[in-house]
Design an enzyme around this catalytic site. Structure first.
Site, PDB file in Angstrom:
ATOM      1  N   CYS A   1     -20.814 -32.781  14.854  1.00 40.62           N
ATOM      2  CA  CYS A   1     -20.258 -32.028  15.637  1.00 40.62           C
ATOM      3  C   CYS A   1     -19.764 -31.720  14.218  1.00 40.62           C
ATOM      4  O   CYS A   1     -20.478 -31.141  13.215  1.00 40.62           O
ATOM      5  CB  CYS A   1     -18.174 -33.432  16.015  1.00 40.62           C
TER       6      CYS A   1
ATOM      7  N   GLY B   1     -22.316 -27.995  18.055  1.00 36.53           N
ATOM      8  CA  GLY B   1     -21.745 -28.280  19.287  1.00 36.53           C
ATOM      9  C   GLY B   1     -21.118 -27.482  20.345  1.00 36.53           C
ATOM     10  O   GLY B   1     -20.341 -26.684  20.394  1.00 36.53           O
TER      11      GLY B   1
ATOM     12  N   ASN C   1     -16.709 -36.451  12.821  1.00 34.00           N
ATOM     13  CA  ASN C   1     -17.607 -35.805  12.861  1.00 34.00           C
ATOM     14  C   ASN C   1     -18.341 -36.882  12.246  1.00 34.00           C
ATOM     15  O   ASN C   1     -18.349 -37.460  11.189  1.00 34.00           O
ATOM     16  CB  ASN C   1     -17.454 -34.400  12.899  1.00 34.00           C
ATOM     17  N   GLY C   2     -19.362 -37.511  13.125  1.00 32.58           N
ATOM     18  CA  GLY C   2     -20.030 -38.858  12.693  1.00 32.58           C
ATOM     19  C   GLY C   2     -20.715 -40.143  14.072  1.00 32.58           C
ATOM     20  O   GLY C   2     -20.561 -39.566  14.835  1.00 32.58           O
TER      21      GLY C   2
ATOM     22  N   TYR D   1     -32.216 -28.572   9.726  1.00 27.06           N
ATOM     23  CA  TYR D   1     -31.734 -27.959  10.662  1.00 27.06           C
ATOM     24  C   TYR D   1     -30.531 -27.696  11.532  1.00 27.06           C
ATOM     25  O   TYR D   1     -30.172 -26.422  11.822  1.00 27.06           O
ATOM     26  CB  TYR D   1     -32.477 -28.935  11.790  1.00 27.06           C
TER      27      TYR D   1
ATOM     28  N   THR E   1     -34.288 -21.207  12.527  1.00 25.78           N
ATOM     29  CA  THR E   1     -33.910 -22.164  10.802  1.00 25.78           C
ATOM     30  C   THR E   1     -34.592 -22.177  10.099  1.00 25.78           C
ATOM     31  O   THR E   1     -34.634 -22.290   9.417  1.00 25.78           O
ATOM     32  CB  THR E   1     -33.472 -23.810  11.751  1.00 25.78           C
TER      33      THR E   1
ATOM     34  N   ASP F   1     -41.991 -24.270  11.912  1.00 24.96           N
ATOM     35  CA  ASP F   1     -40.572 -24.643  12.696  1.00 24.96           C
ATOM     36  C   ASP F   1     -39.960 -25.401  11.340  1.00 24.96           C
ATOM     37  O   ASP F   1     -40.815 -26.377  10.649  1.00 24.96           O
ATOM     38  CB  ASP F   1     -40.764 -25.600  14.018  1.00 24.96           C
ATOM     39  N   ASP F   2     -38.838 -26.164  11.683  1.00 22.06           N
ATOM     40  CA  ASP F   2     -37.957 -27.314  10.857  1.00 22.06           C
ATOM     41  C   ASP F   2     -38.577 -28.879  11.417  1.00 22.06           C
ATOM     42  O   ASP F   2     -39.042 -29.539  10.053  1.00 22.06           O
ATOM     43  CB  ASP F   2     -36.521 -26.808  10.545  1.00 22.06           C
TER      44      ASP F   2
END
Length: 504
Positions: free
Chosen positions: A2, A28, A101-102, A256, A302, A364-365
């Protein structure tokens, strides 16, 4: 994952929070919310959807006040219903609203604690649990006005029984803004300020880019275990509230999630990705000495900086072979395998001229479930590629993430229990190569040698909070697998139908 924002300003903050959330939208796309403090009342607007869709002019006009917090969300555990959107609030003590966030790793234990305290949690969100825990710790305050010492004592106590990842911004009616970070600093949080003719404004956010976008100067990162209290009159107080803090940020932020123009924990996200490309390019040259690669093509966006550096090291052409539809969300966090497969084709389209009759190296990442990688390799072959090689800037993701990223169950991770050759066969590549974990760590640490350890559990299965066992992982699997997400999507539809019946 988030994004959070918190501001104590000298004038109305609604537009500033809105603008900051728009540049954190990558963190998000499921829901967004803003709460402001207007005198002795919260003004709240939250709903499912993107920031630009959630907040109309009529909502912004109601979000009055010189202080507030904001949130953008995508769901990991819990429901996707609008009732789970943040910020949450409780009326007592004072009136507290919180954005988080978490992911907490001992939520069930904490819920039991709240039951004993006679506190009710109305959703399945661990963020609401965290809010009630904070409220309970502040409940012991007898005075009408909080002191900084009382705020810090509450957060010190919170750290002793709360485990997992949490970066938090909370508003307390009549008092101020509280922000804090878990003792490991797993999830990011940055402090900024802005000088005005009426005094200093302060802001916290998940990434420095949110500060940049609204004209705030980055002061520093909030330290692991540290708490910040900003009174409504603009006084800043800080204190270390954890007994044994340990800098261990999530390394996947740099791989990412974070924007390349952000600096987190003194690490340039862009710089770390360039370093990833350098080290992976060196590995490819060493291990694929007799390669027949004609061109290096990134899977946008990315990996673009990573792929460019690989091409430079290998003395190969770098080409943009895919055009990205920027109006499609991030596919690996989409709920359900079928939806992810559909979204890849809507998200990317190949430029045939860059693939026809060539041996291409796609970069790609990372590879999570492998769904996107398989589809993209098919697209490359359909566009005329003779051979398709694949390079991942991150090591094999073999283990679930429990700290707020939607990598839920081992059975859904393509690398779990498989070696590189098996992964290569499953996604249909002619060859595959992964970044080594020690090289990934070195790539990020080059930007800030002060960080001695990163949270790398998705790669090595070592959970830094030391409280994750198989029983907990099995519990998360039930909450987060694709079947559970399908049920949550059905719940959203039901909620919308009810909403339409009640509010035509």
């Amino acid at each position: 994952m988030c994004g959070i924002v918190g501001i104590v300003g000298r004038s109305s903050v609604n537009q500033t929070i809105y603008d900051a959330l728009t540049v954190l939208q990558h963190r998000g796309q499921d829901a967004a919310g803003i709460v402001t403090v207007d005198g002795n009342a919260f003004r709240l607007r939250k709903a499912n959807g993107l920031v630009k869709d959630v907040f109309e002019t009529k909502h912004m006009q109601r979000l009055q006040g010189n202080a507030g917090i904001g949130h953008v969300r995508y769901p990991t555990a819990g429901s996707s219903s609008a009732s789970e959107a943040q910020p949450f609030y409780v009326n007592s003590p004072f009136g507290i609203s919180l954005a988080h966030n978490g992911n907490l790793t001992n939520t069930l234990e904490l819920q039991e604690r709240l039951v004993k305290k006679r506190r009710h949690v109305n959703t399945t969100s661990d963020s609401e649990v965290l809010l009630n825990l904070l409220a309970d710790e502040l409940q012991t305050t007898e005075s009408q006005f909080l002191t900084a010492d009382e705020v810090f004592e509450a957060i010190t106590n919170l750290h002793t029984f709360t485990r997992g990842a949490y970066a938090v911004a909370a508003m307390i009616i009549g008092q101020g803004l509280v922000a804090f970070r878990d003792p490991f600093g797993i999830r990011p949080l940055v402090l900024g300020k802005h000088e005005t003719e009426h005094g200093t404004e302060y802001m916290v956010a998940s990434e420095s880019v949110a500060l940049d976008a609204v004209g705030f100067e980055t002061v520093r990162d909030v330290a692991p275990g540290e708490a910040i209290y900003i009174s409504l009159d603009g006084q800043l107080y800080t204190r270390q509230c954890a007994a044994s803090p340990s800098y261990s940020p999530c390394i996947f932020e740099y791989v990412y999630f974070a924007r390349p123009d952000s600096t987190i924990d003194k690490v340039s996200v862009y710089g770390s990705r360039v370093n990833m490309g350098t080290l992976l390019g060196e590995k490819i040259k060493k291990e694929w000495e007799d390669n027949d690669i004609d061109v290096v093509i990134p899977i946008p966006e990315t990996s673009c900086d990573i792929a460019l550096e690989i091409a430079r090291h290998m003395d190969l052409p770098y080409r943009q072979g895919f055009v990205k539809n920027r109006y499609i969300g991030r596919t690996f966090i989409m709920p359900g395998q079928l939806e992810r497969k559909k979204s890849v084709r809507r998200k990317l389209n190949a430029i045939n001229a860059e693939f026809k009759d060539k041996n291409v190296l796609l970069v790609d990442d990372s590879i999570v479930r492998g769904t996107t990688s398989e589809q993209i390799i098919e697209m490359a072959r359909e566009a005329g590629a003779k051979k398709v090689y694949f390079a991942s800037a991150a090591p094999e993701i073999r283990f679930p993430n429990v700290y707020g990223i939607d990598m839920p169950t081992s059975s859904e991770l393509i690398a779990h229990g498989r070696d590189a050759d098996e992964i290569c066969k499953l996604i249909g590549a002619d060859g595959i190569i992964f970044q080594d974990l020690h090289d990934l760590i070195e790539a990020v640490r080059q930007e800030n040698p002060e960080i001695k350890r990163f949270e790398t559990s998705v790669f090595d299965g070592k959970y830094i909070t030391n409280d994750v066992d198989q029983a907990y992982l099995d519990h998360l699997t039930k909450l987060r697998n694709d079947d559970a997400k399908a049920i949550r999507i059905k719940d959203i539809g039901t909620n919308l139908e009810l909403h339409n019946v009640c509010h035509p």
